[in-house]
Write an enzyme that holds these catalytic residues in place. Structure first.
Site, PDB file in Angstrom:
ATOM      1  CG  ASP A 245      -2.143   0.776   0.968  1.00  0.00           C
ATOM      2  OD1 ASP A 245      -3.270   0.734   0.401  1.00  0.00           O
ATOM      3  OD2 ASP A 245      -1.952   1.985   1.688  1.00  0.00           O
ATOM      4  CE1 TYR A 395      -5.613   6.663  -0.713  1.00  0.00           C
ATOM      5  CE2 TYR A 395      -5.252   7.122   1.530  1.00  0.00           C
ATOM      6  CZ  TYR A 395      -5.376   6.096   0.491  1.00  0.00           C
ATOM      7  OH  TYR A 395      -5.295   4.950   0.909  1.00  0.00           O
ATOM      8  CG  HIS A 452      -4.474  -4.094   0.231  1.00  0.00           C
ATOM      9  ND1 HIS A 452      -3.718  -3.808  -0.903  1.00  0.00           N
ATOM     10  CD2 HIS A 452      -4.472  -3.214   1.406  1.00  0.00           C
ATOM     11  CE1 HIS A 452      -3.663  -2.328  -0.581  1.00  0.00           C
ATOM     12  NE2 HIS A 452      -3.741  -2.027   0.709  1.00  0.00           N
TER      13      HIS A 452
END
EC number: 3.3.2.9
Length: 476
Positions: A245, A395, A452
């Protein structure tokens, strides 16, 4: 006239005698410079930063001390949580919808009932504190990390530092199950490597117990620089890196920034979005003749049908990303105020990012891979630190500068790299595509199962692959 023409001819030849070698030297020099520049390793500029309150102090050296830290709680903190859980409101779910609309509200009520009546935060704080925690101030903010050393080093084994970096919506807690496998492998039946690790797991600034940046612009490059400074402050000159990630992006930037400090880079997710005519042709032909475009049969199985797996599924799973990359504070207000909303928002990712088929289960398949204690402990790290908003801002800071997350693809990674491709990962990147950026892939493993959150879900598989990679690097 004859004499004059001879003089002119002599002058011309004299000029040629000078110009020709000078020109040759100039062209030769340019050619040598071009050849040398081709082999010069391009790096990301390390730069500098200040993320503390106000302007950077003009005088005075930053406190570089490493300070022991302990997670604590209180009756007041737990009572406030319980009050908010008791006052939660729910909307009835659509019949038969499972997790297709997001977190199923009927199952959410069961999770909240467990959280309110059975989950023991004090006990989980003790679990969190079983590893040594520290704080240190870097670029104006306090950085949290755990540092776990092997309790016993067998004869002949080498101890190597390994920095492991989490992502969103995870935390340093993701690594609690893999740490003992890496620091004491023999005790857990893992003897694949002559190396044991001392593991350093920092919290990304703005996540968990690391202070949030107070200034705009904190991106993966800033995090990479801070983590290099952290490792240097701990006395390490060379170290291994591991991430998935955002951790993958940050550790890749670290390898691009100071390759001489990175002994090896291991990733369980690859960011690469380089577009080219060759890539388009590969996508078009890969389903029929994968071998012709550098794909394996397993690559083809994981990539196709292409539109379903790489467009529709990705769009469904990335709605959160658009919000967080544009206006994180708006959505974050509600999440920071409601523990139930926070749990739904975070835990939904631990469902479909672990296994895409969990979308069809009423409970999202959550308890098939994790315990509620584990899941809620991760949520509590966000809750008690009020870190959901700054974690979402990460982000915006990255996508504002690089909307396609591909600007750093132009800086190749030459350090030894190991890639673990888990089948339920959000996207699959074949080795041949990864080589566009990672020029020195030592191992590429098709993992048999897992998604993930690899360290959290499949710690033994991931530990084995890290050891396989490190063994090969140490043999180089």
């Amino acid at each position: 006239e004859n004499v004059l023409s001879r003089i002119r001819s002599f002058d011309y030849s004299q000029k040629n005698a000078v110009l020709v070698p000078v020109t040759a030297l100039g062209v030769g020099g340019l050619l040598i410079y071009w050849l040398r520049s081709r082999h010069k390793i391009k790096t990301i500029e390390m730069g500098s930063g200040w993320w503390g309150l106000g302007e950077r102090p003009l005088k005075g050296k930053e406190d570089e001390s490493i300070r022991p830290f302990k997670i604590e709680t209180s009756d007041k903190e737990i009572e406030d949580l319980h009050r908010r859980l008791d006052q939660a409101r729910y909307t009835p779910h659509v019949e038969g919808a499972a997790f297709h609309y997001g977190f199923n509200s009927s199952y959410l009520q069961k999770v909240v009932a467990y959280w309110r009546n059975q989950f023991d935060w004090r006990k989980q704080v003790e679990v969190l504190n079983k590893y040594p925690h520290y704080h240190t101030t870097i670029e104006g903010i306090d950085i949290h990390f755990i540092h776990v050393k092997p309790s016993y080093v067998p004869h002949g084994r080498v101890v190597r530092p390994l920095l492991m970096v989490h992502g969103w919506p995870g935390s340093f807690y993701e690594f609690y199950k893999i740490i003992p496998l890496l620091t004491e492998p023999a005790k857990h039946g893992l003897n694949e490597c002559d190396v044991v690790f001392e593991v350093i797991c920092p919290s990304i600034p703005g996540y968990g117990f690391s202070e949030a940046p107070h200034q705009e612009g904190f991106d993966s490059i800033a995090a990479a620089r801070i983590f290099h400074k952290l490792m240097n402050r701990l006395g390490f000159k060379e170290y291994y890196l591991q991430g998935g990630d955002w951790g993958s992006r940050i550790t890749t930037n670290m390898a691009q920034m100071l390759p001489q400090s990175v002994r090896g880079l291991h990733l369980n997710l690859v960011f690469t979005s380089r577009q080219s005519l060759g890539r388009l042709v590969a996508i078009m032909l890969g389903a029929y003749v994968p071998w012709l475009v550098g794909l394996t049969r397993e690559d083809a199985r994981r990539i196709y049908p292409f539109m379903q797996k790489n467009v529709y599924d990705l769009l469904r799973e990335s709605g959160y990303l658009h919000i967080q990359a544009t206006k994180p504070d708006t959505a974050g207000c509600g999440l920071n105020d409601s523990p139930v909303g926070l749990a739904a928002y975070i835990l939904e990712k631990f469902s479909t990012w672990t296994d895409k088929s969990f979308l069809h289960k009423d409970n999202g398949g959550l308890e098939s891979k994790y315990s509620l204690d584990e899941l809620l402990t991760n949520v509590m790290i966000y809750w008690v630190t009020s870190s959901i908003v700054p974690s979402m801002r990460f982000y915006k800071e990255n996508f504002a500068k690089d909307p396609h997350l591909d600007v750093h693809d132009r800086v190749p990674v030459y350090v030894p790299t190991g890639l673990a491709a888990f089948p339920q990962e959000i996207v699959h990147i074949p080795r041949t595509w990864a080589k566009d950026v990672y020029k020195n892939i030592i191992t590429y493993s098709y993992m048999p199962h897992g998604g993930h959150f690899a360290a959290f879900e499949e710690p033994k598989l991931l530990a084995q692959d890290i050891m396989l990679f490190v063994r090969k690097v140490e043999e180089l």
